[in-house]
Enzyme design. Structure first.
Site: not given
Length: 259
Positions: A136, A118-119
């Site tokens: 992440g 994520h991200d």
């Protein structure tokens, strides 16, 4: 479109997209012209995929982030154009704790079992070899190469044109142009061969070599090295952009640089 593929009526696929057998495509997915999706792929979430990508069998794109704080927010995965995404890759959507978007640029060569959490923000023209893993919030610059089984700690930034050798453990920021390897991690030199292949002139290579020396060979503190690198811009005007890239990376580092 293979007759066994399941494509939600809310998904948008350009008419030239091909989808292989038993693939599943969710309601909020958008796929651009010329992209080829292999068999047994799952593409879900708020995922946007550009043009002329090739996605091989068993890829999972757009699944929820592996973050216990995630509470179902409509975060995104955005993939650019002309990427090769090999078997068993997993790219997750973002989280509300960051920009809410996981991004992959253009012309990347992403091999089997690569995980992009994520991200993350992956630039363009990168090579991520088999089993490279990004935790992440990792940022990977353009033209970066990550060797197989390399693991990158959350929030780490890897500068443009850097290269990591096989099975490297990357827990600190990696400045642009550097070549790293090992566990514990060490900077082994600068990516001279990669820069030559990308058309760097002798003057630009000389500047990168000098920046490497200032950071790693002359015993300077990081603050002193940054000041010395800044002074190179007047001595080597042809490499001014490369020097500026290094300066901005070093001053923005929050985890400390690999030294």
């Amino acid at each position: 479109m293979h007759p066994t593929a399941i494509v939600h009526e809310g998904a948008w696929l350009h008419p030239s997209v091909t989808v292989g057998a038993y693939s599943v495509i969710g309601a909020h997915v958008k796929v651009g012209a010329g992209t080829r999706i292999g068999p047994h792929c799952v593409i879900e979430g708020h995922t946007t995929i550009g043009a002329d990508n090739q996605i091989f069998q068993f890829a999972s794109l757009g699944a929820q982030p592996q973050d216990k704080k995630y509470a179902g927010e409509p975060t995104e995965l955005v993939i650019g154009d002309r990427n090769t995404i090999r078997e068993f890759c997993t790219f997750n959507t973002g989280t509300s704790q960051d920009a809410g978007v996981t991004r992959v640029g253009n012309d990347n060569w992403i091999m089997a079992y690569v995980h992009i959490a994520h991200d993350c923000a992956v630039g363009s023209h990168t090579i991520l070899a088999n089993n490279a893993t990004l935790a992440g919030h990792v940022h990977v610059g353009d033209w970066v190469i990550l060797g197989g089984l390399t693991g990158v700690h959350q929030f780490v930034k890897i500068g443009a044109h850097a290269m990591a050798g096989f099975a490297s453990r990357v827990a600190q920021d990696v400045p642009p142009f550097m070549m790293i390897e090992g566990n514990p991690l060490a900077v082994r030199g600068f990516n001279i061969e990669g820069l030559r292949r990308r058309g760097f002139t002798p003057e630009r290579l000389k500047a990168v070599k000098q920046m490497h020396r200032l950071l790693y060979r002359q015993g300077l503190t990081l603050e002193d090295a940054v000041q010395a690198i800044a002074s190179l811009a007047t001595e080597m005007p042809e490499a001014a952009q490369d020097i500026a890239l290094m300066q901005s990376f070093l001053t923005a580092s929050t985890r400390g640089i690999a030294r």
